[in-house]
Every structure is written in C-alpha cells, then in structure tokens.
Write a protein that holds these residues in place. Structure first.
Motif, PDB file in Angstrom:
ATOM      1  N   UNK A  31       2.305   8.673  -0.907  1.00  0.00           N
ATOM      2  CA  UNK A  31       3.724   8.643  -0.552  1.00  0.00           C
ATOM      3  C   UNK A  31       4.010   8.838   0.936  1.00  0.00           C
ATOM      4  N   UNK A  32       3.341   9.775   1.629  1.00  0.00           N
ATOM      5  CA  UNK A  32       3.624   9.918   3.062  1.00  0.00           C
ATOM      6  C   UNK A  32       3.209   8.692   3.886  1.00  0.00           C
ATOM      7  N   UNK A  33       2.284   7.892   3.367  1.00  0.00           N
ATOM      8  CA  UNK A  33       1.809   6.710   4.098  1.00  0.00           C
ATOM      9  C   UNK A  33       2.603   5.448   3.744  1.00  0.00           C
ATOM     10  N   UNK A  34       3.497   5.544   2.789  1.00  0.00           N
ATOM     11  CA  UNK A  34       4.300   4.398   2.369  1.00  0.00           C
ATOM     12  C   UNK A  34       5.364   4.119   3.418  1.00  0.00           C
ATOM     13  N   UNK A  35       5.405   2.894   3.928  1.00  0.00           N
ATOM     14  CA  UNK A  35       6.418   2.495   4.911  1.00  0.00           C
ATOM     15  C   UNK A  35       7.508   1.710   4.208  1.00  0.00           C
ATOM     16  N   UNK A  36       8.711   1.784   4.782  1.00  0.00           N
ATOM     17  CA  UNK A  36       9.869   1.129   4.170  1.00  0.00           C
ATOM     18  C   UNK A  36      10.576   0.267   5.202  1.00  0.00           C
ATOM     19  N   UNK A  37      11.124  -0.839   4.725  1.00  0.00           N
ATOM     20  CA  UNK A  37      11.875  -1.755   5.586  1.00  0.00           C
ATOM     21  C   UNK A  37      13.169  -2.124   4.879  1.00  0.00           C
ATOM     22  N   UNK A  38      14.274  -2.048   5.608  1.00  0.00           N
ATOM     23  CA  UNK A  38      15.569  -2.465   5.085  1.00  0.00           C
ATOM     24  C   UNK A  38      16.135  -3.546   5.982  1.00  0.00           C
ATOM     25  N   UNK A  39      16.913  -4.440   5.395  1.00  0.00           N
ATOM     26  CA  UNK A  39      17.585  -5.454   6.193  1.00  0.00           C
ATOM     27  C   UNK A  39      18.900  -5.810   5.514  1.00  0.00           C
ATOM     28  N   UNK A  98       2.389  -0.982   3.141  1.00  0.00           N
ATOM     29  CA  UNK A  98       1.440  -0.042   3.733  1.00  0.00           C
ATOM     30  C   UNK A  98       1.589  -0.091   5.242  1.00  0.00           C
ATOM     31  N   UNK A  99       1.786   1.054   5.869  1.00  0.00           N
ATOM     32  CA  UNK A  99       1.909   1.128   7.312  1.00  0.00           C
ATOM     33  C   UNK A  99       0.591   0.915   8.027  1.00  0.00           C
ATOM     34  N   UNK A 100      -0.525   0.965   7.292  1.00  0.00           N
ATOM     35  CA  UNK A 100      -1.836   0.770   7.902  1.00  0.00           C
ATOM     36  C   UNK A 100      -2.261  -0.703   7.877  1.00  0.00           C
ATOM     37  N   UNK A 101      -2.298  -1.323   6.694  1.00  0.00           N
ATOM     38  CA  UNK A 101      -2.776  -2.711   6.602  1.00  0.00           C
ATOM     39  C   UNK A 101      -1.639  -3.723   6.495  1.00  0.00           C
ATOM     40  N   UNK A 102      -0.416  -3.265   6.230  1.00  0.00           N
ATOM     41  CA  UNK A 102       0.732  -4.159   6.171  1.00  0.00           C
ATOM     42  C   UNK A 102       0.975  -4.826   4.837  1.00  0.00           C
ATOM     43  N   UNK A 103       0.200  -4.502   3.816  1.00  0.00           N
ATOM     44  CA  UNK A 103       0.391  -5.138   2.501  1.00  0.00           C
ATOM     45  C   UNK A 103       1.786  -4.861   1.960  1.00  0.00           C
ATOM     46  N   UNK A 104       2.437  -5.909   1.471  1.00  0.00           N
ATOM     47  CA  UNK A 104       3.745  -5.768   0.830  1.00  0.00           C
ATOM     48  C   UNK A 104       3.520  -5.387  -0.625  1.00  0.00           C
ATOM     49  N   UNK A 105       4.164  -4.312  -1.055  1.00  0.00           N
ATOM     50  CA  UNK A 105       3.913  -3.783  -2.390  1.00  0.00           C
ATOM     51  C   UNK A 105       5.049  -4.033  -3.368  1.00  0.00           C
ATOM     52  N   UNK A 106       6.276  -4.025  -2.893  1.00  0.00           N
ATOM     53  CA  UNK A 106       7.403  -4.230  -3.792  1.00  0.00           C
ATOM     54  C   UNK A 106       8.698  -3.743  -3.193  1.00  0.00           C
TER      55      UNK A 106
END
Length: 188
Positions: free
Chosen positions: A98-106, A116-124
């Motif tokens: 959870x602390x490593x989960x990155x979020x994007x809003x638009x 993922x803030x490390x590899x950039x994979x889009x999860x959902x």
C-alpha cells in the motif's frame, strides 16, 4: 444530427456491471455432503511487473466466466486496461504494498488510477470513494492469465463519459495554466 447519449461515470459502470454478471454456464453455489455451501469462485494472485505491489482478487464466477471490459476512453486506451469489477472486499493488497501504490487523477479528479511507482505498471481504478463502487482491476495485473482465452465487451467511455473527448496529452496543460510553471521554476 442526433445528439449522443452521455452517461455519468456511475451510470456507465452500473450498465457494465450488469453486463458482466454471472453467465448461464456458471454453476451456482453448491452444498457439500457435510452441509457447507461452496461458491463458484477463485482467488487470483496479482502484481505489478517488478513485484513491489502484490495483491489478490477473488472473482465469482471465476475469470474464465467473466466478461472483461475493454474501454476506449483516453486513460483506458493509453494504459491498456482490461477491467473486471470484483465486489467490495474481493481485492486485498499486501500490507507492505500500500505505501508503494501510486495514484493518478485527471479530468473530474473523482477516481484514482492505481499504478506501481517503481515499474509503472497500471493496475486498475479505485472507485471506492466514487459512489462506493470498489475497484476496477486490470486483468493484465493477474499472474499467469491467458488474455487470449477471455471474453471481452467493448466499453464506449470515449462517447459516454464526460468530457466526451480524448484528453490524451492535454491533462498537464489543463492542470497547469500557462505561466504557472515558469513561476514555480523561478521560486526554486
């Protein structure tokens, strides 16, 4: 000219959720000889590419019997989402993820896109704060899933969700009006 019919996001999701309900080939819950009820469900291990984010998704019916949404809106198209909509409580992130989960809003800034803030994979997509919908999880995050063997339904988010246009490549400019960047750079 006939005006297109636009739907608010929650109605678009409600319409799709009904379309992804249990298929006729799904077996209902059964009762074992000992009297226990079992469901036709399966739990899938999921992760980003590097493994920094790990979680499980429980689906009933299992993924092979689900209909996966392939939406054409700007964000789904750009990040490659192929979405399923598990019920609330069916997505469980490992605590250290959870602390490593990155979020994007638009756009309306009402939902979080998870990556993922490390590899950039889009999860959902996290819809929990938006009408209490739970998550839309990309099956691309499921470990060892044959994407070619799944059933898909096209989602027309590009025509059905506000702002009814492709925001690809323009969100930064919308969020940062001209001149704002120069002021921030000078302040540094």
């Amino acid at each position: 000219m006939i005006a297109p019919s636009f739907l608010p996001l929650h109605k678009f999701l409600d319409n799709f959720s009904m379309a992804t309900s249990t298929s006729p080939t799904s077996e209902p819950a059964t009762t074992t000889p000992s009297g226990e009820t079992t469901k036709n469900e399966r739990t899938y291990p999921c992760s980003c590419h590097c493994g920094s984010i790990t979680f499980t998704v429980t689906l009933s019916p299992p993924l092979a019997e689900q209909t996966v949404m392939e939406c054409n809106c700007s964000i789904c198209r750009r990040v490659g989402y192929l979405l399923v909509f598990p019920p609330k409580g069916a997505v469980v992130f490992s605590e250290d993820s959870l602390p490593r989960l990155s979020r994007y809003q638009f756009n309306t800034k009402q939902i979080d896109h998870l990556f993922c803030g490390n590899c950039g994979s889009s999860l959902g997509i996290d819809f929990r704060e938006f009408r209490q919908k739970g998550y839309g999880i990309s099956v691309r995050a499921f470990n060892d899933v044959d994407l070619e063997g799944l059933k898909y339904k096209k989602g027309d988010g590009k025509a059905k969700l506000p702002p009814y246009s492709d925001l690809s490549g323009v969100q930064w400019a919308l969020d940062h009006p001209a001149g704002e960047n120069e002021r921030k750079e000078k302040a540094m």
